[in-house]
Design an enzyme around this catalytic site. Structure first.
Site, short mmCIF file in Angstrom:
data_model
loop_
_atom_site.label_atom_id
_atom_site.label_comp_id
_atom_site.label_asym_id
_atom_site.label_seq_id
_atom_site.Cartn_x
_atom_site.Cartn_y
_atom_site.Cartn_z
N LYS A 130 0.84 -1.21 0.00
CA LYS A 130 0.00 0.00 0.00
C LYS A 130 0.87 1.26 0.00
O LYS A 130 0.62 2.20 -0.76
CB LYS A 130 -0.90 0.01 1.24
CG LYS A 130 -1.62 1.33 1.46
CD LYS A 130 -2.45 1.32 2.72
CE LYS A 130 -1.72 1.76 3.97
NZ LYS A 130 -1.52 3.21 4.11
N ASN A 131 1.91 1.25 0.85
CA ASN A 131 2.70 2.47 1.01
C ASN A 131 3.62 2.77 -0.17
O ASN A 131 4.26 3.82 -0.20
CB ASN A 131 3.50 2.42 2.32
CG ASN A 131 2.61 2.66 3.53
OD1 ASN A 131 1.42 2.92 3.39
ND2 ASN A 131 3.20 2.57 4.71
N CYS A 154 -4.97 8.45 9.75
CA CYS A 154 -4.99 7.72 11.02
C CYS A 154 -4.72 8.64 12.20
O CYS A 154 -3.86 9.52 12.12
CB CYS A 154 -3.89 6.65 11.03
SG CYS A 154 -4.36 5.12 10.27
N ARG A 212 1.11 14.38 13.57
CA ARG A 212 1.51 14.21 12.16
C ARG A 212 1.46 15.50 11.35
O ARG A 212 0.63 15.67 10.46
CB ARG A 212 0.65 13.14 11.50
CG ARG A 212 0.78 11.81 12.16
CD ARG A 212 0.05 10.72 11.43
NE ARG A 212 0.88 10.05 10.44
CZ ARG A 212 0.47 9.01 9.74
NH1 ARG A 212 -0.75 8.57 9.85
NH2 ARG A 212 1.28 8.43 8.88
N ASP A 220 4.97 0.51 11.97
CA ASP A 220 3.73 -0.10 11.46
C ASP A 220 3.57 -1.56 11.89
O ASP A 220 2.54 -2.18 11.59
CB ASP A 220 3.67 -0.01 9.93
CG ASP A 220 3.30 1.40 9.46
OD1 ASP A 220 2.97 2.25 10.30
OD2 ASP A 220 3.35 1.63 8.23
N ARG A 256 -8.68 -0.48 4.72
CA ARG A 256 -7.79 0.52 4.13
C ARG A 256 -6.43 -0.11 3.79
O ARG A 256 -5.76 0.35 2.87
CB ARG A 256 -7.55 1.69 5.11
CG ARG A 256 -8.75 2.60 5.30
CD ARG A 256 -8.36 3.78 6.16
NE ARG A 256 -7.05 4.26 5.76
CZ ARG A 256 -6.14 4.75 6.57
NH1 ARG A 256 -6.38 4.84 7.86
NH2 ARG A 256 -4.98 5.16 6.13
#
Ligand code: UD1
Length: 429
Positions: A22-23, A126, A131, A316, A408
């Site tokens: 995903k990233n 999230c 952030r 993560d 997600r």
């Protein structure tokens, strides 16, 4: 709202195919904005975040064609996206879209580089700390952009185009590195990024950009050099395997016991996490098809781990490791150094009977012999999956609520786990 029901106690045995990362997929799709030719991406995971980014790019006028399955394709192969930003019709990324996914803020970089202007809502995403985007803004300013913040939007202009510069990040930032890299590809002159993030997803994006005609060297090290070019062209690129999904299933196997082949995984993408799993008592065997993870008989040993930028232990995977340590034989410490407040899973893990004490950035986990199933609530993407891991060994029934976070970032989670013997099902509605 969908929920996931798990009855714990079964060992995992079988094969789990690892999806595209995903990233990496998200910034690669965003890089499609840098060229008026078609960028073809293979192995894109079928995730809610990918679909959301398709909507966001569509709003800028990007055509995205998702190729259907061809005869002979594996039923669950990642999708192929044809991304064509021939005409960018709108350089504004609105609040309603960007607030749903933080990474969509990164469109600011290609829009500025190619169109010399962008208006992008400040991000959401999230809830794992504040952030901020100050370092992204700093990088774009260094490249010659003028930025103002008005009404929750960052308004960026670079009338004569971006210019190469020296960008030194005070803190290692994946988002900052992606943004600086993408913006610098079309800047006039040379950009040197120091204290750059070394994550494999940065390398994957840099590889793709180079195939598009960019001149990037040093990706994967802390110093990246970019010689700006006038134009980028289309190419075809395969998204690398998801190291976080790999690590998550590896921890699930370590938790339940059993023997699972993580097909398509690449061990060098998560060596630090695999080392921790071995220390915890799992057997990890890299092979031609990926990584085999097993735990037979031996109990889980406690470990002490701090999260760190790549190649360190990834933040993560912090929540998943904490779930694993709840049943270790002894006391473990996990320190979170990347995001403050990334401990929302602690309260939820406590609902299974886990004993976790928080002191600032460090969680101390006193292993307990047995977890008991409970209704729990998913809070952020990686925290959610830690609850699934706990549910897989907890006695009785666990119901994970609010699983849209899981969708997600984890493709067909319940199917992949049930194919290996877990009792897990999605309950719609
Ligand atoms: C990315 C990943 C996320 C992962 C994280 C760290 C994506 C889509 N997301 O997030 O899954 O957990 O890397 O590996 O790839 N920071 C600032 N100012 C800024 C930018 C960041 O202070 O302008 C801080 C953040 O608050 C955080 C740290 O830097 O404390 C690292 O953030 P960053 O590496 O940028 O994470 P993301 O790219 O958002």
């Amino acid at each position: 709202m969908d929920r996931i029901r798990i009855v714990g106690g079964s060992k995992l045995n079988g094969t789990i195919p690892i999806s595209g990362a995903k990233n990496a997929a998200l910034p690669l799709m965003i890089a499609g904005l840098l060229t008026d030719e078609t960028l073809i991406l293979d192995n894109v995971p079928r995730l809610a975040d990918v679909a959301q980014l398709q909507r966001i790019l569509g709003n800028h006028g990007v055509d995205i064609m998702s190729a259907g399955k061809r005869p002979g394709d594996h039923e669950y192969q990642g999708q192929t996206l044809h991304i064509s930003a021939a005409n960018i019709i709108d350089t504004t990324a609105p609040y309603e879209l960007v607030s749903k996914m933080r990474a969509s803020f990164w469109v600011i970089a290609p829009l500025l580089a190619r169109m010399h202007e962008a208006k992008v809502s400040l991000p959401g995403g999230c809830a794992i700390g504040t952030r901020p985007v100050d370092l992204l803004i700093m990088a774009l300013e260094k490249l010659g952009a003028e930025l103002t913040i008005d009404g929750g939007y960052v308004i960026a202009k670079a009338p004569g185009g971006l210019k190469g510069a020296e960008i030194d990040f005070a803190k290692v930032t994946v988002s900052g590195t992606h943004v600086a890299l993408m913006a610098a590809t079309l800047a006039k002159g040379t950009t040197v990024i120091t204290n750059a993030a070394c994550e494999p997803e940065i390398v994957d994006v840099a590889d793709c950009l180079n195939k598009m005609g960019a001149r990037i060297t040093g990706a994967g090290t802390t110093t990246i050099t970019v010689e700006g070019v006038a134009k980028l062209h289309g190419t075809r690129h395969t998204v690398l395997p998801d190291r976080i999904e790999t690590g998550t299933y590896a921890m699930a196997v370590a938790m339940t016991g059993g023997d699972v082949q993580l097909s398509g995984a690449r061990p060098e993408l998560l060596q630090a996490a695999l080392d921790v799993l071995v220390e915890a008592g799992a057997t990890v065997t890299p092979n031609n098809d990926g990584i085999r993870v097993a735990r037979n008989g031996a109990g889980i040993k406690p470990v002490n781990v701090s999260t760190a930028p790549f190649p360190g232990f990834p933040t993560d995977l912090q929540a998943q490791l904490m779930a694993l340590m709840t049943t270790a034989k002894g006391s473990s410490n996990i320190t979170e150094t990347i995001f403050e407040n990334r401990f929302m899973h602690v309260q939820e893990l406590a609902r299974f009977g886990a004993r976790i004490h928080l002191d600032g950035e460090t969680a101390t986990i006193d292993g307990t012999a047995k977890l008991r199933g409970a209704p729990v609530m998913a809070t952020d993407l990686r925290a959610s999956v830690s609850l699934v891991i706990a549910g897989l060994v907890a006695e009785g029934e666990t119901m994970v609520n609010r699983i849209y976070h899981l969708d997600r970032g984890f493709e067909r989670l319940e199917e992949k786990l049930s194919a290996c013997g877990a009792t897990i099902e999605r309950i719609s509605g």
